[in-house]
Write a protein that holds these residues in place. Structure first.
Motif, mmCIF file in Angstrom:
data_model
loop_
_atom_site.group_PDB
_atom_site.id
_atom_site.type_symbol
_atom_site.label_atom_id
_atom_site.label_comp_id
_atom_site.label_asym_id
_atom_site.label_seq_id
_atom_site.Cartn_x
_atom_site.Cartn_y
_atom_site.Cartn_z
ATOM 1 N N LYS A 190 0.851 -1.191 0.000
ATOM 2 C CA LYS A 190 0.000 0.000 0.000
ATOM 3 C C LYS A 190 0.885 1.239 0.000
ATOM 4 N N LEU A 191 0.463 2.252 -0.734
ATOM 5 C CA LEU A 191 1.221 3.509 -0.790
ATOM 6 C C LEU A 191 1.000 4.278 0.501
ATOM 7 N N THR A 192 2.070 4.910 0.970
ATOM 8 C CA THR A 192 2.008 5.640 2.237
ATOM 9 C C THR A 192 2.289 7.123 2.004
ATOM 10 N N LEU A 193 2.137 7.889 3.067
ATOM 11 C CA LEU A 193 2.441 9.316 3.003
ATOM 12 C C LEU A 193 3.930 9.535 2.756
ATOM 13 N N GLU A 194 4.767 8.636 3.242
ATOM 14 C CA GLU A 194 6.200 8.730 2.999
ATOM 15 C C GLU A 194 6.516 8.539 1.506
ATOM 16 N N ASP A 195 5.776 7.671 0.838
ATOM 17 C CA ASP A 195 5.953 7.493 -0.604
ATOM 18 C C ASP A 195 5.636 8.792 -1.342
ATOM 19 N N GLU A 217 9.989 15.034 -3.433
ATOM 20 C CA GLU A 217 11.370 15.483 -3.347
ATOM 21 C C GLU A 217 12.110 15.400 -4.677
ATOM 22 N N LEU A 218 11.503 14.801 -5.694
ATOM 23 C CA LEU A 218 12.141 14.734 -7.008
ATOM 24 C C LEU A 218 12.255 16.140 -7.593
ATOM 25 N N SER A 219 13.299 16.379 -8.357
ATOM 26 C CA SER A 219 13.600 17.734 -8.825
ATOM 27 C C SER A 219 12.552 18.298 -9.782
ATOM 28 N N LEU A 220 11.930 17.484 -10.600
ATOM 29 C CA LEU A 220 10.980 17.989 -11.594
ATOM 30 C C LEU A 220 9.532 18.029 -11.103
ATOM 31 N N VAL A 221 9.293 17.604 -9.880
ATOM 32 C CA VAL A 221 7.933 17.561 -9.344
ATOM 33 C C VAL A 221 7.603 18.899 -8.707
ATOM 34 N N LYS A 222 6.506 19.497 -9.166
ATOM 35 C CA LYS A 222 6.095 20.804 -8.643
ATOM 36 C C LYS A 222 5.301 20.649 -7.346
#
Length: 146
Positions: free
Chosen positions: A81-86, A92-97
């Protein structure tokens, strides 16, 4: 050539109903082609504007696919399951706004365990509950006014 033109005009004069119906058919055909091309052009621009409003650089990450015909394969249920940490790691990726994790609960069922919402004397069954962070306004390109 003048004799052919006179023969054609004479034929039009003698067959007025046929001439009228021919002209009417041509007018209806041209109007139909123009109308259909206008409708298709309008639909194309509407769909394009909806995609632009949503954002052409939007990516959805889900544990399960949004649509799948038939039953889910067993390996899908064993996915983590995807979490808030995911979500934070993706942010934190450079291209993610912006990142807006969503939490969604629903249980479509007719028994008492399905989610129901009651307000005064009205009840809504099979309700979908969705929670999001404030960044959802940036991600979904929402313009909220007060």
């Amino acid at each position: 050539m003048s004799e052919t033109l006179l023969l054609a005009l004479d034929s039009l004069r003698k067959n007025k109903l046929r001439s009228f119906l021919t002209v009417l058919g041509v007018v209806i055909g041209v109007a139909t082609v123009i109308g259909m091309s206008s409708i298709i052009s309008g639909l194309n621009s509407s769909i394009s504007s909806q995609i632009e409003d949503l954002g052409s650089n939007l990516i959805f990450v889900q544990r399960m696919p949004p649509t799948l015909n038939g039953r889910f394969p067993p390996e899908m249920f064993s996915r983590k399951k995807l979490t808030l940490e995911d979500a934070k790691a993706i942010g934190e990726l450079s291209l993610v706004k912006a990142v807006a994790p969503l939490l969604q609960y629903f249980a479509f069922d007719s028994n008492a365990k399905s989610f129901s919402v009651r307000y005064r004397d009205r009840t809504a069954k099979n309700t979908i509950f969705v929670a999001a962070t404030p960044e959802v306004a940036i991600v979904m390109n929402l313009h909220i006014t007060t």
